[in-house]
Design a protein around this motif. Structure first.
Motif, PDB file in Angstrom:
ATOM      1  N   ASP A 229       0.860  -1.180   0.000  1.00  0.00           N
ATOM      2  CA  ASP A 229       0.000   0.000   0.000  1.00  0.00           C
ATOM      3  C   ASP A 229       0.901   1.236   0.000  1.00  0.00           C
ATOM      4  N   TRP A 230       0.843   2.003  -1.087  1.00  0.00           N
ATOM      5  CA  TRP A 230       1.784   3.115  -1.253  1.00  0.00           C
ATOM      6  C   TRP A 230       1.222   4.446  -0.770  1.00  0.00           C
ATOM      7  N   HIS A 231       0.195   4.374   0.093  1.00  0.00           N
ATOM      8  CA  HIS A 231      -0.318   5.584   0.759  1.00  0.00           C
ATOM      9  C   HIS A 231      -1.254   5.131   1.867  1.00  0.00           C
ATOM     10  N   LEU A 232      -0.815   5.244   3.124  1.00  0.00           N
ATOM     11  CA  LEU A 232      -1.599   4.711   4.240  1.00  0.00           C
ATOM     12  C   LEU A 232      -1.500   5.626   5.454  1.00  0.00           C
ATOM     13  N   HIS A 233      -2.650   5.815   6.101  1.00  0.00           N
ATOM     14  CA  HIS A 233      -2.708   6.516   7.379  1.00  0.00           C
ATOM     15  C   HIS A 233      -2.926   5.499   8.490  1.00  0.00           C
ATOM     16  N   LEU A 234      -2.016   5.491   9.465  1.00  0.00           N
ATOM     17  CA  LEU A 234      -2.155   4.607  10.616  1.00  0.00           C
ATOM     18  C   LEU A 234      -2.464   5.368  11.903  1.00  0.00           C
ATOM     19  N   ARG A 235      -2.317   6.701  11.865  1.00  0.00           N
ATOM     20  CA  ARG A 235      -2.506   7.507  13.073  1.00  0.00           C
ATOM     21  C   ARG A 235      -1.497   7.067  14.152  1.00  0.00           C
ATOM     22  N   ASP A 236      -1.907   7.114  15.425  1.00  0.00           N
ATOM     23  CA  ASP A 236      -0.985   6.825  16.521  1.00  0.00           C
ATOM     24  C   ASP A 236      -1.794   6.333  17.714  1.00  0.00           C
ATOM     25  N   GLY A 237      -1.088   5.861  18.719  1.00  0.00           N
ATOM     26  CA  GLY A 237      -1.735   5.479  19.963  1.00  0.00           C
ATOM     27  C   GLY A 237      -2.763   4.380  19.793  1.00  0.00           C
ATOM     28  N   ALA A 238      -3.929   4.561  20.424  1.00  0.00           N
ATOM     29  CA  ALA A 238      -4.966   3.532  20.412  1.00  0.00           C
ATOM     30  C   ALA A 238      -5.513   3.288  19.016  1.00  0.00           C
ATOM     31  N   MET A 239      -5.591   4.340  18.201  1.00  0.00           N
ATOM     32  CA  MET A 239      -6.064   4.151  16.827  1.00  0.00           C
ATOM     33  C   MET A 239      -5.080   3.294  16.036  1.00  0.00           C
ATOM     34  N   LEU A 240      -3.800   3.579  16.134  1.00  0.00           N
ATOM     35  CA  LEU A 240      -2.770   2.777  15.474  1.00  0.00           C
ATOM     36  C   LEU A 240      -2.908   1.312  15.859  1.00  0.00           C
ATOM     37  N   GLU A 241      -3.042   1.042  17.134  1.00  0.00           N
ATOM     38  CA  GLU A 241      -3.144  -0.342  17.592  1.00  0.00           C
ATOM     39  C   GLU A 241      -4.380  -1.027  17.023  1.00  0.00           C
ATOM     40  N   GLY A 242      -5.453  -0.256  16.845  1.00  0.00           N
ATOM     41  CA  GLY A 242      -6.691  -0.842  16.352  1.00  0.00           C
ATOM     42  C   GLY A 242      -6.712  -1.117  14.869  1.00  0.00           C
ATOM     43  N   VAL A 243      -6.080  -0.241  14.071  1.00  0.00           N
ATOM     44  CA  VAL A 243      -6.204  -0.380  12.610  1.00  0.00           C
ATOM     45  C   VAL A 243      -5.014  -1.070  11.953  1.00  0.00           C
ATOM     46  N   LEU A 244      -3.864  -1.101  12.598  1.00  0.00           N
ATOM     47  CA  LEU A 244      -2.687  -1.712  11.978  1.00  0.00           C
ATOM     48  C   LEU A 244      -2.925  -3.159  11.542  1.00  0.00           C
ATOM     49  N   PRO A 245      -3.573  -4.005  12.345  1.00  0.00           N
ATOM     50  CA  PRO A 245      -3.780  -5.383  11.888  1.00  0.00           C
ATOM     51  C   PRO A 245      -4.607  -5.476  10.612  1.00  0.00           C
ATOM     52  N   GLU A 246      -5.485  -4.501  10.353  1.00  0.00           N
ATOM     53  CA  GLU A 246      -6.316  -4.541   9.160  1.00  0.00           C
ATOM     54  C   GLU A 246      -5.473  -4.415   7.888  1.00  0.00           C
ATOM     55  N   THR A 247      -4.374  -3.664   7.959  1.00  0.00           N
ATOM     56  CA  THR A 247      -3.446  -3.558   6.828  1.00  0.00           C
ATOM     57  C   THR A 247      -2.474  -4.728   6.801  1.00  0.00           C
ATOM     58  N   ALA A 248      -1.890  -5.045   7.955  1.00  0.00           N
ATOM     59  CA  ALA A 248      -0.831  -6.063   8.002  1.00  0.00           C
ATOM     60  C   ALA A 248      -1.343  -7.452   7.632  1.00  0.00           C
ATOM     61  N   ARG A 249      -2.643  -7.660   7.709  1.00  0.00           N
ATOM     62  CA  ARG A 249      -3.211  -8.968   7.358  1.00  0.00           C
ATOM     63  C   ARG A 249      -2.938  -9.321   5.895  1.00  0.00           C
ATOM     64  N   HIS A 250      -2.963  -8.317   5.009  1.00  0.00           N
ATOM     65  CA  HIS A 250      -2.822  -8.595   3.575  1.00  0.00           C
ATOM     66  C   HIS A 250      -1.607  -7.936   2.938  1.00  0.00           C
ATOM     67  N   PHE A 251      -1.153  -6.810   3.482  1.00  0.00           N
ATOM     68  CA  PHE A 251      -0.116  -6.019   2.831  1.00  0.00           C
ATOM     69  C   PHE A 251       1.240  -6.232   3.489  1.00  0.00           C
ATOM     70  N   ALA A 252       2.266  -6.349   2.657  1.00  0.00           N
ATOM     71  CA  ALA A 252       3.612  -6.569   3.173  1.00  0.00           C
ATOM     72  C   ALA A 252       4.257  -5.276   3.653  1.00  0.00           C
ATOM     73  N   ARG A 253       3.999  -4.177   2.921  1.00  0.00           N
ATOM     74  CA  ARG A 253       4.630  -2.895   3.228  1.00  0.00           C
ATOM     75  C   ARG A 253       3.621  -1.790   2.968  1.00  0.00           C
ATOM     76  N   ALA A 254       3.896  -0.630   3.543  1.00  0.00           N
ATOM     77  CA  ALA A 254       3.063   0.532   3.237  1.00  0.00           C
ATOM     78  C   ALA A 254       3.866   1.805   3.456  1.00  0.00           C
ATOM     79  N   ILE A 255       3.647   2.775   2.572  1.00  0.00           N
ATOM     80  CA  ILE A 255       4.168   4.123   2.771  1.00  0.00           C
ATOM     81  C   ILE A 255       3.278   4.794   3.823  1.00  0.00           C
ATOM     82  N   ILE A 256       3.889   5.179   4.928  1.00  0.00           N
ATOM     83  CA  ILE A 256       3.143   5.678   6.082  1.00  0.00           C
ATOM     84  C   ILE A 256       3.091   7.204   6.046  1.00  0.00           C
ATOM     85  N   MET A 257       1.903   7.754   6.086  1.00  0.00           N
ATOM     86  CA  MET A 257       1.732   9.202   6.045  1.00  0.00           C
ATOM     87  C   MET A 257       2.197   9.844   7.358  1.00  0.00           C
TER      88      MET A 257
END
Length: 344
Positions: free
Chosen positions: A12-40
């Motif tokens: 994913d060459w454009h991704l928002h993960l935010r930080d803190g509790a939001m990061l912890e909540g949404v990161l698995p949704e990307t990591a399940r399928h994507f190997a890498r991501a450009i982090i905003m």
């Protein structure tokens, strides 16, 4: 009729993960399928130095669930005070893969973006010298320009002059939304463009017809149907200029469903299913691997992923309507049609 599709693990060459509790909540949704991501880098405060990027990368890796393999590709937020030497050092260490340009006021947490491009000339010259890509949110923010015209005006008045003034600068036009963006991306060298999942699916009617739909509101805003069709043609053309950048952007529902709702569609959970459905609709499933897995690494001069994923087709897939995070619930993008493809 094709029932399975195996492709190199996508990025994913454009991704928002935010930080803190939001990061912890949404990161698995990307990591399940994507190997890498450009982090905003548009946090509060933004990621503006190599030290900031290193600390943010460490927080991302600390939040990654055990057993998941994912590499965050870090970026720096370009400001008028960015130090060229720091950019060079962060890039040459392998930490930073791009620098992000936000015109001031263009989108979420972009108030610290660039207003005077003369003040970043030295940084851009350094980036051209070392081959570090500049990722651009391509919209003007002047109030006299209609929001639906901001991308086309940006190309003519900012992007083209910037590239002429900085020959050799490698540029990614992020989340293009118009036929003008498609045409310009095809017009030069050292130039590429990302296309989001949601802009392949929705046009501005989806946001406005029958009542305002806040979970379809994003920036750049979805445009007319002719532009959506131009994006689909580009994504499925096989042209390596174009590759996937989801711009998956989580906001808690309370801030989306609000008198002044936040911009962003959260697509990390179901992007691969949506893309397979869309590419199949147009008879171009054979082009999905290029768009999602091959073209991006080629532009960023990184190896393609050795691992693969397999999508299978069957009965409609039921995705959760919301992801529960420690920051609050986040609504998953609804494409408005059944999804028959799922990652095995």
């Amino acid at each position: 009729m094709q029932q399975t599709l195996t492709l190199r693990r996508p990025d994913d060459w454009h991704l928002h993960l935010r930080d803190g509790a939001m990061l912890e909540g949404v990161l698995p949704e990307t990591a399940r399928h994507f190997a890498r991501a450009i982090i905003m880098p548009n946090l509060v405060p933004p990621v503006v130095t190599g030290d900031h990027a290193r600390a943010y990368r460490d927080r991302i890796l600390a939040a990654l669930p055990e057993g998941m393999a994912f590499e965050p590709l870090m970026t720096l937020y370009l400001t008028e005070g960015t130090d060229a030497a720091d950019v060079r050092a962060a890039a040459e260490s392998g930490l930073v893969k791009a620098v992000k340009l936000y015109p001031a006021g263009a989108t979420t947490n972009s108030h610290g973006g660039v207003r005077d491009f003369d003040k970043v000339r030295g940084v851009l010259e350094t980036m051209a010298e070392i081959g570090l890509p500049l990722c651009i949110h391509g919209e003007v923010t002047t109030p006299e320009v209609d929001i639906f015209d901001r991308e086309a005006v940006f190309i003519d008045t900012v992007l083209d002059p910037l590239r002429r003034a900085n020959p050799g600068l490698r540029v990614v036009m992020e989340h293009i939304t118009t036929e003008q963006g498609v045409a310009y991306a095809r017009s030069g060298t050292d130039l590429a463009a990302t296309i989001t999942t949601h802009h392949l699916v929705i046009n501005r009617n989806h946001i406005l017809v029958g009542g305002i739909k806040p979970h379809y509101y994003c920036l750049p805003v979805a445009k007319r149907e002719q532009h959506r069709l131009a994006l689909r043609e580009a994504a499925m053309s096989g042209d390596a200029t174009f590759f996937l950048g989801t711009d998956s952007a989580p906001h808690v529902d309370a801030l989306k469903e609000h008198a002044c709702g936040c911009a962003g569609c959260f697509t990390a959970t179901n992007t691969m299913s949506v893309l397979a459905e869309v590419f199949e609709q147009d008879g171009k499933l054979d082009r999905l691997e290029g768009f999602a897995s091959l073209h991006g690494p080629a532009f960023y001069r990184l190896p393609v992923n050795e691992a693969t994923i397999t999508l299978t087709k069957g009965a409609p897939v039921e995705y959760p309507t919301k992801i529960e995070t420690g920051a609050g619930p986040v609504t998953v993008f609804d494409p408005g049609f059944p999804l028959h493809w799922t990652v095995k």
